[in-house]
Write a protein that holds these residues in place. Structure first.
Motif, mmCIF file in Angstrom:
data_model
loop_
_atom_site.group_PDB
_atom_site.id
_atom_site.type_symbol
_atom_site.label_atom_id
_atom_site.label_comp_id
_atom_site.label_asym_id
_atom_site.label_seq_id
_atom_site.Cartn_x
_atom_site.Cartn_y
_atom_site.Cartn_z
ATOM 1 N N ALA A 50 0.812 -1.229 0.000
ATOM 2 C CA ALA A 50 0.000 0.000 0.000
ATOM 3 C C ALA A 50 0.847 1.282 0.000
ATOM 4 O O ALA A 50 0.526 2.211 -0.748
ATOM 5 C CB ALA A 50 -0.985 -0.013 1.161
ATOM 6 N N PRO A 51 1.913 1.373 0.787
ATOM 7 C CA PRO A 51 2.713 2.609 0.742
ATOM 8 C C PRO A 51 3.308 2.895 -0.642
ATOM 9 O O PRO A 51 3.481 4.052 -1.018
ATOM 10 C CB PRO A 51 3.817 2.357 1.765
ATOM 11 C CG PRO A 51 3.219 1.375 2.720
ATOM 12 C CD PRO A 51 2.356 0.489 1.868
ATOM 13 N N GLU A 54 0.568 4.557 -2.504
ATOM 14 C CA GLU A 54 0.431 5.932 -2.022
ATOM 15 C C GLU A 54 1.443 6.834 -2.716
ATOM 16 O O GLU A 54 1.103 7.933 -3.169
ATOM 17 C CB GLU A 54 0.630 5.990 -0.514
ATOM 18 C CG GLU A 54 -0.455 5.317 0.287
ATOM 19 C CD GLU A 54 -0.128 5.255 1.765
ATOM 20 O OE1 GLU A 54 0.517 6.191 2.297
ATOM 21 O OE2 GLU A 54 -0.513 4.254 2.405
ATOM 22 N N ASP A 60 -4.381 8.246 -0.756
ATOM 23 C CA ASP A 60 -4.275 8.252 0.703
ATOM 24 C C ASP A 60 -4.233 6.787 1.155
ATOM 25 O O ASP A 60 -4.379 5.870 0.347
ATOM 26 C CB ASP A 60 -5.417 9.034 1.363
ATOM 27 C CG ASP A 60 -6.806 8.464 1.085
ATOM 28 O OD1 ASP A 60 -6.942 7.241 0.865
ATOM 29 O OD2 ASP A 60 -7.771 9.247 1.087
ATOM 30 N N ARG A 61 -4.015 6.565 2.434
ATOM 31 C CA ARG A 61 -3.827 5.207 2.945
ATOM 32 C C ARG A 61 -5.037 4.309 2.650
ATOM 33 O O ARG A 61 -4.889 3.167 2.219
ATOM 34 C CB ARG A 61 -3.548 5.225 4.439
ATOM 35 C CG ARG A 61 -3.312 3.820 5.000
ATOM 36 C CD ARG A 61 -2.891 3.852 6.413
ATOM 37 N NE ARG A 61 -1.556 4.442 6.435
ATOM 38 C CZ ARG A 61 -0.882 4.712 7.542
ATOM 39 N NH1 ARG A 61 -1.392 4.452 8.711
ATOM 40 N NH2 ARG A 61 0.326 5.235 7.480
ATOM 41 N N GLU A 62 -6.234 4.825 2.891
ATOM 42 C CA GLU A 62 -7.449 4.030 2.679
ATOM 43 C C GLU A 62 -7.619 3.652 1.205
ATOM 44 O O GLU A 62 -7.930 2.508 0.884
ATOM 45 C CB GLU A 62 -8.674 4.799 3.169
ATOM 46 C CG GLU A 62 -9.957 4.027 3.041
ATOM 47 C CD GLU A 62 -11.166 4.807 3.542
ATOM 48 O OE1 GLU A 62 -12.283 4.298 3.339
ATOM 49 O OE2 GLU A 62 -11.000 5.887 4.122
ATOM 50 N N ASN A 65 -5.088 0.978 0.216
ATOM 51 C CA ASN A 65 -5.494 -0.335 0.729
ATOM 52 C C ASN A 65 -6.661 -0.912 -0.063
ATOM 53 O O ASN A 65 -6.714 -2.121 -0.309
ATOM 54 C CB ASN A 65 -5.836 -0.247 2.214
ATOM 55 C CG ASN A 65 -4.597 -0.168 3.073
ATOM 56 O OD1 ASN A 65 -3.592 -0.800 2.795
ATOM 57 N ND2 ASN A 65 -4.662 0.631 4.118
#
Length: 75
Positions: A50-51, A54, A60-62, A65
């Motif tokens: 996920a990063p 990003e 964004d994180r959500e 994911n």
């Protein structure tokens, strides 16, 4: 006018622009190809990808994911 040997540089299209233009399928393709290349590189266990989303797509994180979960469910 550009000379034949001059390169034309196109500005990369942003994630926001793709979604605003109704080009979600193109975004999905870009994200999935990125994740496949990331997996094949062996740089990271995909549960920790996920990063990378990003950073690459300015999610964004959500959102990162969510995309990662969509990609994982495609297998």
């Amino acid at each position: 006018m550009k000379q034949a040997n001059e390169k034309i540089h196109l500005r990369p299209i942003s994630t926001f622009e793709l979604m605003a233009q109704g080009r979600a399928d193109e975004l999905k393709g870009r994200v999935f190809v990125f994740l496949l290349k990331l997996r094949d590189s062996g740089v990271v266990n995909m549960f920790g990808a996920a990063p990378y989303l990003e950073e690459e797509f300015d999610f964004d994180r959500e959102e990162a994911n969510d995309w990662l979960a969509k990609w994982m469910r495609s297998f």
